[in-house]
Motif scaffolding. Structure first.
Motif, short mmCIF file in Angstrom:
data_model
loop_
_atom_site.label_atom_id
_atom_site.label_comp_id
_atom_site.label_asym_id
_atom_site.label_seq_id
_atom_site.Cartn_x
_atom_site.Cartn_y
_atom_site.Cartn_z
N SER A 1 5.89 9.50 -0.78
CA SER A 1 6.81 8.42 -1.91
C SER A 1 6.03 7.31 -0.46
CB SER A 1 7.71 8.36 -1.15
OG SER A 1 8.36 8.76 0.92
N VAL A 2 6.16 6.22 -0.77
CA VAL A 2 6.01 5.23 -0.27
C VAL A 2 6.10 4.88 1.79
CG1 VAL A 2 6.56 2.11 0.47
CG2 VAL A 2 5.69 3.04 -1.82
N VAL B 1 2.84 5.30 4.50
CA VAL B 1 2.96 5.34 5.89
C VAL B 1 3.50 5.29 7.18
CG1 VAL B 1 4.28 3.15 6.62
CG2 VAL B 1 3.87 3.02 4.14
N ALA B 2 4.05 6.81 7.46
CA ALA B 2 4.51 7.20 8.62
C ALA B 2 3.48 7.93 8.26
CB ALA B 2 5.48 8.61 7.94
N LEU B 3 2.87 8.32 7.87
CA LEU B 3 1.42 9.13 8.40
C LEU B 3 0.43 8.02 9.28
CD1 LEU B 3 -0.21 10.58 5.00
CD2 LEU B 3 0.70 11.89 6.50
N GLY B 4 0.82 6.72 8.90
CA GLY B 4 0.22 6.10 10.75
C GLY B 4 0.81 6.43 11.54
N CYS C 1 4.36 7.24 -4.96
CA CYS C 1 2.82 6.34 -4.98
C CYS C 1 2.46 5.96 -6.14
CB CYS C 1 1.50 6.29 -4.18
SG CYS C 1 2.19 5.76 -2.21
N TYR C 2 2.53 7.28 -7.81
CA TYR C 2 1.85 7.12 -8.52
C TYR C 2 2.36 6.04 -9.55
CZ TYR C 2 6.03 9.88 -9.95
OH TYR C 2 7.03 10.64 -10.34
N GLU C 3 3.87 5.58 -9.10
CA GLU C 3 4.80 4.49 -9.74
C GLU C 3 4.17 2.77 -9.33
OE1 GLU C 3 8.90 6.09 -9.79
OE2 GLU C 3 8.46 6.22 -8.31
#
Length: 264
Positions: free
Chosen positions: A103-104, A108-111, A147-149
């Motif tokens: 998911s978006v 982003v949380a991977l940051g 993200c594929y969307e």
């Protein structure tokens, strides 16, 4: 570069970049000198194959320099550990995502990875930083989408939000407008300009969109065959730097408008 301050955030001194083989070193560009200041939008431009990606990879410690020095906040880059670097500098590259099923919000949380424990649990502070990054890039409404969307433009904004969530002083982007139409190229670069003003971060990006970079950047690094020049766009125009970027048989630079024109 003119009007330098005493404490640049990222600098190169007598830098030579290129590749090492078993037999010899292949030099791409040598004698690179610049000092980048805090809180600026900086564009790296030049013709295809001139060495922009090589320079970026060297500045982010993906590729070693051949000779010379790179200083990050006054400290030698080659003596900075991977974890230290991840807390000082975040990167947005052009490589496709390993998994677009995230998911978006998850992407982003991977940051926050340099700051979380080995399990990767987010603290309340981490969650607040991720939410703020989504808000800064105006994609809160996309946070639950996969993200594929997303369109290419939306995905690029998500990658910028991930870099913001990493909360580093410098963000480096390699060709952030690739695959985007003219409107979205301008939108992304205008977004980067706004983020430097609102967050005080230093943002360095490589681009073929020289006309847009001239309009939006505080500073530009221009790579030529024989040298690398770093200065404010207005000074580079006055010094005729853009006139020498490309052969004049097809395009020429109009110093009055600050843009390239097709030769008639």
């Amino acid at each position: 570069m003119k009007n330098q301050t005493a404490n640049p955030i990222l600098s190169a001194h007598q830098l030579t970049i290129g590749y090492k083989t078993k037999k010899k070193a292949i030099v791409v560009v040598s004698d690179i000198n610049f000092e980048l200041q805090k809180g600026q939008l900086i564009g790296l431009v030049g013709a295809n194959g001139i060495g922009k990606s090589t320079l970026l990879r060297t500045l982010i410690k993906v590729q070693p320099e051949l000779t010379g020095d790179i200083l990050l906040n006054g400290k030698a880059l080659n003596s900075t550990s991977t974890l230290e670097l991840a807390k000082e500098l975040s990167i947005v590259l052009t490589e496709p995502l390993i998994s677009k099923n995230l998911s978006v919000y998850e992407l982003v949380a991977l940051g926050r990875h340099p700051y979380t424990n080995w399990i990767g649990n987010l603290s309340d502070e981490d969650t607040a930083i991720v939410t703020n990054a989504l808000s800064l890039v105006n994609i809160i409404e996309l946070k639950d989408k996969r993200c594929y969307e997303l369109s290419d433009g939306q995905l690029q904004k998500v990658m910028i939000a991930r870099a913001l969530a990493q909360d580093t002083a410098i963000i480096v982007l390699d060709e952030p407008t690739t695959h985007l139409d003219m409107y979205h190229k301008a939108y992304i670069l205008k977004l980067l300009q706004r983020l430097t003003k609102e967050t005080g971060k230093t943002i360095l990006f490589s681009s073929h969109e020289i006309d847009l970079a001239i309009q939006l950047c505080d500073t530009m690094i221009v790579m030529q065959k024989d040298k690398v020049v770093c200065d404010q766009p207005c000074n580079l125009i006055t010094e005729g730097v853009f006139n020498r970027l490309f052969p004049k048989d097809l395009i020429s630079f109009d110093s009055t408008t600050g843009s390239f024109r097709v030769s008639k």
